[in-house]
Motif scaffolding. Structure first.
Motif, PDB file in Angstrom:
ATOM      1  N   HIS A  30    -158.419 -60.129  60.352  1.00 27.34           N
ATOM      2  CA  HIS A  30    -158.462 -61.430  59.776  1.00 27.34           C
ATOM      3  C   HIS A  30    -159.135 -61.172  58.310  1.00 27.34           C
ATOM      4  N   ASP A  31    -160.116 -60.616  58.258  1.00 27.25           N
ATOM      5  CA  ASP A  31    -160.687 -60.491  56.942  1.00 27.25           C
ATOM      6  C   ASP A  31    -159.862 -59.578  55.929  1.00 27.25           C
ATOM      7  N   GLU A  32    -159.210 -58.662  56.538  1.00 26.62           N
ATOM      8  CA  GLU A  32    -158.455 -57.608  55.349  1.00 26.62           C
ATOM      9  C   GLU A  32    -157.100 -57.929  55.332  1.00 26.62           C
ATOM     10  N   GLU A  33    -156.501 -58.349  56.365  1.00 26.17           N
ATOM     11  CA  GLU A  33    -154.962 -58.353  56.153  1.00 26.17           C
ATOM     12  C   GLU A  33    -154.226 -59.883  56.420  1.00 26.17           C
ATOM     13  N   TRP A  34    -154.991 -60.614  57.563  1.00 27.15           N
ATOM     14  CA  TRP A  34    -154.062 -61.904  57.865  1.00 27.15           C
ATOM     15  C   TRP A  34    -153.965 -63.090  56.597  1.00 27.15           C
ATOM     16  N   GLY A  35    -152.880 -63.278  56.328  1.00 27.81           N
ATOM     17  CA  GLY A  35    -152.649 -64.364  55.412  1.00 27.81           C
ATOM     18  C   GLY A  35    -152.505 -63.469  53.971  1.00 27.81           C
ATOM     19  N   MET A  36    -152.750 -62.376  53.842  1.00 27.04           N
ATOM     20  CA  MET A  36    -152.518 -61.743  52.775  1.00 27.04           C
ATOM     21  C   MET A  36    -151.145 -61.138  52.363  1.00 27.04           C
ATOM     22  N   PRO A  37    -150.558 -61.510  51.239  1.00 22.41           N
ATOM     23  CA  PRO A  37    -149.163 -60.963  50.985  1.00 22.41           C
ATOM     24  C   PRO A  37    -149.151 -59.403  51.039  1.00 22.41           C
ATOM     25  N   VAL A  38    -147.938 -58.874  51.583  1.00 25.78           N
ATOM     26  CA  VAL A  38    -147.750 -57.515  51.460  1.00 25.78           C
ATOM     27  C   VAL A  38    -146.886 -56.971  50.640  1.00 25.78           C
ATOM     28  N   GLU A  39    -146.699 -55.680  50.232  1.00 23.85           N
ATOM     29  CA  GLU A  39    -145.686 -55.077  49.335  1.00 23.85           C
ATOM     30  C   GLU A  39    -144.742 -54.366  50.115  1.00 23.85           C
ATOM     31  N   GLY A  40    -143.395 -54.720  49.676  1.00 21.22           N
ATOM     32  CA  GLY A  40    -142.242 -53.827  50.062  1.00 21.22           C
ATOM     33  C   GLY A  40    -141.621 -54.026  51.477  1.00 21.22           C
ATOM     34  N   GLU A  41    -140.546 -53.636  51.619  1.00 22.22           N
ATOM     35  CA  GLU A  41    -139.682 -53.929  52.542  1.00 22.22           C
ATOM     36  C   GLU A  41    -140.096 -53.415  53.944  1.00 22.22           C
ATOM     37  N   ALA A  43    -143.398 -52.973  54.938  1.00 22.71           N
ATOM     38  CA  ALA A  43    -144.269 -53.612  55.369  1.00 22.71           C
ATOM     39  C   ALA A  43    -144.023 -55.150  56.009  1.00 22.71           C
ATOM     40  N   HIS A  44    -142.969 -55.636  55.365  1.00 27.45           N
ATOM     41  CA  HIS A  44    -142.614 -57.062  55.864  1.00 27.45           C
ATOM     42  C   HIS A  44    -141.523 -56.646  57.177  1.00 27.45           C
ATOM     43  N   LEU A  45    -140.938 -55.460  57.435  1.00 26.98           N
ATOM     44  CA  LEU A  45    -140.358 -54.965  58.518  1.00 26.98           C
ATOM     45  C   LEU A  45    -141.408 -54.984  59.695  1.00 26.98           C
ATOM     46  N   GLU A  46    -142.521 -54.353  59.391  1.00 32.88           N
ATOM     47  CA  GLU A  46    -143.352 -54.058  60.208  1.00 32.88           C
ATOM     48  C   GLU A  46    -144.163 -55.254  61.059  1.00 32.88           C
ATOM     49  N   ARG A  47    -144.411 -56.293  59.771  1.00 31.94           N
ATOM     50  CA  ARG A  47    -144.977 -57.478  60.266  1.00 31.94           C
ATOM     51  C   ARG A  47    -144.021 -58.306  61.570  1.00 31.94           C
ATOM     52  N   LEU A  48    -142.688 -58.299  61.084  1.00 30.39           N
ATOM     53  CA  LEU A  48    -141.716 -58.918  61.573  1.00 30.39           C
ATOM     54  C   LEU A  48    -141.715 -58.169  63.078  1.00 30.39           C
ATOM     55  N   THR A  49    -141.328 -56.997  63.160  1.00 34.24           N
ATOM     56  CA  THR A  49    -141.474 -56.364  64.410  1.00 34.24           C
ATOM     57  C   THR A  49    -142.468 -56.427  65.254  1.00 34.24           C
ATOM     58  N   LEU A  50    -143.794 -56.432  64.780  1.00 34.35           N
ATOM     59  CA  LEU A  50    -144.839 -56.686  65.584  1.00 34.35           C
ATOM     60  C   LEU A  50    -144.971 -57.974  66.000  1.00 34.35           C
ATOM     61  N   GLU A  51    -144.796 -59.097  65.255  1.00 34.30           N
ATOM     62  CA  GLU A  51    -144.934 -60.331  65.736  1.00 34.30           C
ATOM     63  C   GLU A  51    -143.870 -60.647  67.023  1.00 34.30           C
ATOM     64  N   ALA A  52    -142.696 -59.804  66.945  1.00 32.71           N
ATOM     65  CA  ALA A  52    -141.704 -60.043  67.848  1.00 32.71           C
ATOM     66  C   ALA A  52    -142.159 -59.344  69.360  1.00 32.71           C
ATOM     67  N   PHE A  53    -142.948 -58.115  68.951  1.00 36.36           N
ATOM     68  CA  PHE A  53    -143.615 -57.482  70.369  1.00 36.36           C
ATOM     69  C   PHE A  53    -144.461 -58.324  70.889  1.00 36.36           C
ATOM     70  N   GLN A  54    -145.408 -59.075  70.019  1.00 33.52           N
ATOM     71  CA  GLN A  54    -146.360 -59.840  70.334  1.00 33.52           C
ATOM     72  C   GLN A  54    -146.194 -60.849  71.278  1.00 33.52           C
ATOM     73  N   SER A  55    -144.807 -61.455  71.540  1.00 33.32           N
ATOM     74  CA  SER A  55    -144.277 -62.730  72.130  1.00 33.32           C
ATOM     75  C   SER A  55    -144.732 -62.372  73.519  1.00 33.32           C
TER      76      SER A  55
END
Length: 199
Positions: A30-41, A43-55
């Protein structure tokens, strides 16, 4: 009367979104990452993938397994993951350190392939950020937070049309929150405003 959960004051005197209180792993994210923009393809693919696994699971489960996810998915390098074949999928299904869900693993590979294909049309990052709303939400309590929005629904549709899987409106709303496309930190949370940082 609707119950509204306000930011929680931690032992360090800082106000945080309620989900971040208690567990140190959640708090650090929460303090270090959530809501903070990330850089590059990647990093975005990682978040997309992990959010899908979290379901259907807790986000804490995913955070605790993230180092293993990064390892087995080659740092979320789209070209590498896009090359995974049936043998790689079976290898991942046998990997006890990650979430072993065949549909989600197959979706991760499909999404890497779709990410590679998207480069001809501007790329994953530009597509995701094109759905940033004109105004970010400003929830005063958790009762004002929503599970999906018009923008996350439109993003979900656009990604599905581009060949992505496991990218429903709720999952895409969580992604938009995670990478700072919207700022869903509660008003009063000490991280409120972090999404305005340049990407």
């Amino acid at each position: 009367m609707t119950r509204m959960t306000q930011p929680v004051i931690g032992e360090d005197g800082l106000a945080r979104c309620p989900w971040a209180a208690g567990d140190p792993v959640n708090m650090a994210y929460h303090d270090e990452e959530w809501g903070m923009p990330v850089e590059g393809e990647a990093a975005h693919l990682e978040r997309l993938t992990l959010e899908a696994f979290q379901s259907g699971l807790s986000w804490l489960t995913i955070l605790n397994k993230r180092p293993a996810f990064r390892e087995v998915f080659a740092g979320f390098d789209a070209d590498t993951v896009a090359s995974y074949d049936v043998h790689d999928i079976e290898r991942l299904m046998a990997e006890t350190r990650i979430v072993r869900n065949r549909r989600k693993i197959e979706a991760a590979v499909a999404n890497a392939r779709a990410t590679v294909a998207l480069r001809e049309r501007g790329g994953l990052v530009d597509l995701l950020w094109s759905f940033r709303p004109a105004e970010s939400p400003a929830p005063r309590g958790t009762s004002e937070q929503v599970a999906s929005t018009v923008e996350s629904t439109a993003l979900s549709k656009a990604l599905k049309e581009a060949g992505f899987a496991h990218v429903g409106p709720t999952t895409m709303h969580a992604l938009m929150q995670a990478v700072g496309i919207i700022d869903d930190h509660l008003v009063g949370c000490h991280r409120r405003g972090c999404a305005s940082l340049p990407r």
